[in-house]
Design a protein around this motif. Structure first.
Motif, PDB file in Angstrom:
ATOM      1  N   UNK A 116       0.836  -1.188   0.000  1.00 28.08           N
ATOM      2  CA  UNK A 116       0.000   0.000   0.000  1.00 28.08           C
ATOM      3  C   UNK A 116       0.881   1.251   0.000  1.00 28.08           C
ATOM      4  N   UNK A 117       0.304   2.365  -0.395  1.00 23.72           N
ATOM      5  CA  UNK A 117       1.038   3.632  -0.425  1.00 23.72           C
ATOM      6  C   UNK A 117       0.725   4.506   0.777  1.00 23.72           C
ATOM      7  N   UNK A 118       0.030   3.947   1.766  1.00 26.05           N
ATOM      8  CA  UNK A 118      -0.337   4.705   2.953  1.00 26.05           C
ATOM      9  C   UNK A 118      -0.330   3.765   4.153  1.00 26.05           C
ATOM     10  N   UNK A 119      -0.757   4.290   5.314  1.00 31.56           N
ATOM     11  CA  UNK A 119      -0.788   3.488   6.538  1.00 31.56           C
ATOM     12  C   UNK A 119      -1.463   2.140   6.283  1.00 31.56           C
ATOM     13  N   UNK A 120      -0.932   1.087   6.881  1.00 31.41           N
ATOM     14  CA  UNK A 120      -1.561  -0.234   6.804  1.00 31.41           C
ATOM     15  C   UNK A 120      -2.198  -0.505   8.164  1.00 31.41           C
ATOM     16  N   UNK A 121      -3.530  -0.530   8.187  1.00 37.68           N
ATOM     17  CA  UNK A 121      -4.282  -0.598   9.444  1.00 37.68           C
ATOM     18  C   UNK A 121      -4.442  -1.997   9.996  1.00 37.68           C
ATOM     19  N   UNK A 122      -4.545  -2.983   9.110  1.00 35.59           N
ATOM     20  CA  UNK A 122      -4.924  -4.328   9.548  1.00 35.59           C
ATOM     21  C   UNK A 122      -4.319  -5.351   8.610  1.00 35.59           C
ATOM     22  N   UNK A 123      -3.821  -6.437   9.179  1.00 35.38           N
ATOM     23  CA  UNK A 123      -3.281  -7.523   8.359  1.00 35.38           C
ATOM     24  C   UNK A 123      -3.646  -8.857   8.995  1.00 35.38           C
ATOM     25  N   UNK A 124      -4.010  -9.826   8.143  1.00 39.39           N
ATOM     26  CA  UNK A 124      -4.357 -11.169   8.597  1.00 39.39           C
ATOM     27  C   UNK A 124      -3.838 -12.187   7.591  1.00 39.39           C
ATOM     28  N   UNK A 125      -3.333 -13.297   8.112  1.00 39.55           N
ATOM     29  CA  UNK A 125      -2.945 -14.401   7.244  1.00 39.55           C
ATOM     30  C   UNK A 125      -4.194 -15.096   6.717  1.00 39.55           C
ATOM     31  N   UNK A 126      -4.172 -15.530   5.476  1.00 37.70           N
ATOM     32  CA  UNK A 126      -5.185 -16.400   4.887  1.00 37.70           C
ATOM     33  C   UNK A 126      -4.424 -17.567   4.274  1.00 37.70           C
ATOM     34  N   UNK A 127      -4.174 -18.587   5.084  1.00 34.94           N
ATOM     35  CA  UNK A 127      -3.253 -19.639   4.670  1.00 34.94           C
ATOM     36  C   UNK A 127      -1.862 -19.046   4.552  1.00 34.94           C
ATOM     37  N   UNK A 128      -1.222 -19.233   3.395  1.00 34.32           N
ATOM     38  CA  UNK A 128       0.096 -18.633   3.155  1.00 34.32           C
ATOM     39  C   UNK A 128      -0.019 -17.263   2.489  1.00 34.32           C
ATOM     40  N   UNK A 129      -1.256 -16.821   2.244  1.00 38.53           N
ATOM     41  CA  UNK A 129      -1.492 -15.500   1.665  1.00 38.53           C
ATOM     42  C   UNK A 129      -1.763 -14.500   2.787  1.00 38.53           C
ATOM     43  N   UNK A 130      -1.821 -13.227   2.434  1.00 35.32           N
ATOM     44  CA  UNK A 130      -2.049 -12.186   3.431  1.00 35.32           C
ATOM     45  C   UNK A 130      -3.125 -11.229   2.949  1.00 35.32           C
ATOM     46  N   UNK A 131      -4.031 -10.888   3.852  1.00 33.84           N
ATOM     47  CA  UNK A 131      -5.025  -9.851   3.635  1.00 33.84           C
ATOM     48  C   UNK A 131      -4.544  -8.599   4.347  1.00 33.84           C
ATOM     49  N   UNK A 132      -4.649  -7.442   3.704  1.00 43.96           N
ATOM     50  CA  UNK A 132      -4.242  -6.202   4.367  1.00 43.96           C
ATOM     51  C   UNK A 132      -5.124  -5.050   3.901  1.00 43.96           C
ATOM     52  N   UNK A 133      -5.245  -4.048   4.775  1.00 46.86           N
ATOM     53  CA  UNK A 133      -6.132  -2.903   4.526  1.00 46.86           C
ATOM     54  C   UNK A 133      -5.389  -1.608   4.823  1.00 46.86           C
ATOM     55  N   UNK A 134      -5.475  -0.672   3.877  1.00 47.52           N
ATOM     56  CA  UNK A 134      -4.916   0.659   4.077  1.00 47.52           C
ATOM     57  C   UNK A 134      -6.070   1.661   4.077  1.00 47.52           C
ATOM     58  N   UNK A 135      -5.849   2.873   3.565  1.00 50.36           N
ATOM     59  CA  UNK A 135      -6.904   3.882   3.546  1.00 50.36           C
ATOM     60  C   UNK A 135      -7.645   3.918   2.209  1.00 50.36           C
ATOM     61  N   UNK A 136      -7.351   2.956   1.336  1.00 48.22           N
ATOM     62  CA  UNK A 136      -8.120   2.849   0.108  1.00 48.22           C
ATOM     63  C   UNK A 136      -9.431   2.119   0.399  1.00 48.22           C
ATOM     64  N   UNK A 137     -10.379   2.216  -0.532  1.00 47.90           N
ATOM     65  CA  UNK A 137     -11.683   1.568  -0.359  1.00 47.90           C
ATOM     66  C   UNK A 137     -11.627   0.094  -0.761  1.00 47.90           C
TER      67      UNK A 137
END
Length: 254
Positions: free
Chosen positions: A119-140
């Motif tokens: 992401x190009x901004x703050x990363x608020x939340x991250x969770x593993x999904x198996x060996x993959x990763x889910x992450x959320x920034x300030x985008x929709x």
């Protein structure tokens, strides 16, 4: 009851090790992640230093099957993947330690396995999904991606973006998502008080439902999904907590 003292700033998130519930990790404003043993009160490892985060750590998570890996993210726009495999003897020692917790030989892990810029901004939340990763920034949107090793990718920290989960009106920071135990559902709120529930096992992404309430008009900062996904809790920024329960409707009778 006990107090575990160690961080030099506010604690932004705590996660429990699913395979060893005695262990948990904490993410802090002091730019560190710490691994603790709740039964002995010991701080086992500190993930910080030369290769660590350069600002507040906002979220952290254990890998669901590889107990040695964790992922962390924060205001420095990065997601870092750490390994504690090298420090297994210290983790094991924490279970049998009988001296004062302050005398335990806590180790500092200064270098992550990789640092990923998704992401190009703050990363608020991250969770593993198996060996993959889910992450959320300030985008929709929430991004599902795969971290690549040097051998797999084009250098350290390279990634493959697999898919994205759109979330309208979610373009502010400090909004966190959650999943059920089996990672079938993902729930996230937005600044209009709505809850979007995604099926994370489908490709392309499938929106299961959008939850709302006439009383809920403020920003939803956090959600929690029950073990089987049948109940979803949402926390508004005014301190209100809302609950939705899955209801089975009887088939219409002729």
């Amino acid at each position: 009851m006990q107090s575990l003292i160690g961080h030099g700033g506010s604690i932004n998130e705590i996660r429990t090790q699913p395979l060893k519930p005695s262990l948990f990790i904490s993410a802090s404003k002091d730019e560190s992640v710490r691994l603790w043993n709740v039964h002995t009160g010991i701080c086992i490892l500190i993930f910080a230093g030369t290769g660590g985060h350069r600002h507040d750590v906002l979220s952290v998570d254990f890998h669901p099957s590889d107990m040695h890996q964790i992922a962390s993210c924060g205001i420095d726009n990065t997601v870092k993947i750490w390994s504690m495999k090298e420090f297994r003897p210290y983790v094991q020692k924490s279970f049998t330690w009988t001296d004062l917790p302050s005398k335990f030989p806590t180790k500092v892990v200064q270098f992550p396995l990789m640092t990923c810029v998704v992401h190009s901004n703050y990363v608020n939340c991250t969770r593993w999904l198996g060996d993959f990763i889910l992450s959320k920034s300030v985008e929709n949107e929430i991004v599902l991606w795969e971290p690549k090793t040097k051998e797999q990718g084009h250098g350290e920290g390279s990634i493959d973006v697999l898919q994205k989960y759109p979330v309208p009106d979610c373009d502010i920071w400090c909004i966190k998502f959650s999943c059920d135990f089996h990672f079938n559902q993902l729930a996230i709120g937005n600044r209009e008080g709505k809850i979007y529930v995604w099926d994370v096992q489908t490709c392309p992404p499938e929106l299961i439902t959008m939850l709302s309430s006439p009383q809920c008009k403020m920003t939803i900062r956090q959600t929690a999904v029950s073990f089987d996904g049948s109940t979803i809790l949402a926390c508004g920024e005014d301190g209100s907590i809302y609950r939705w329960d899955e209801v089975e409707h009887e088939a219409a009778k002729n």
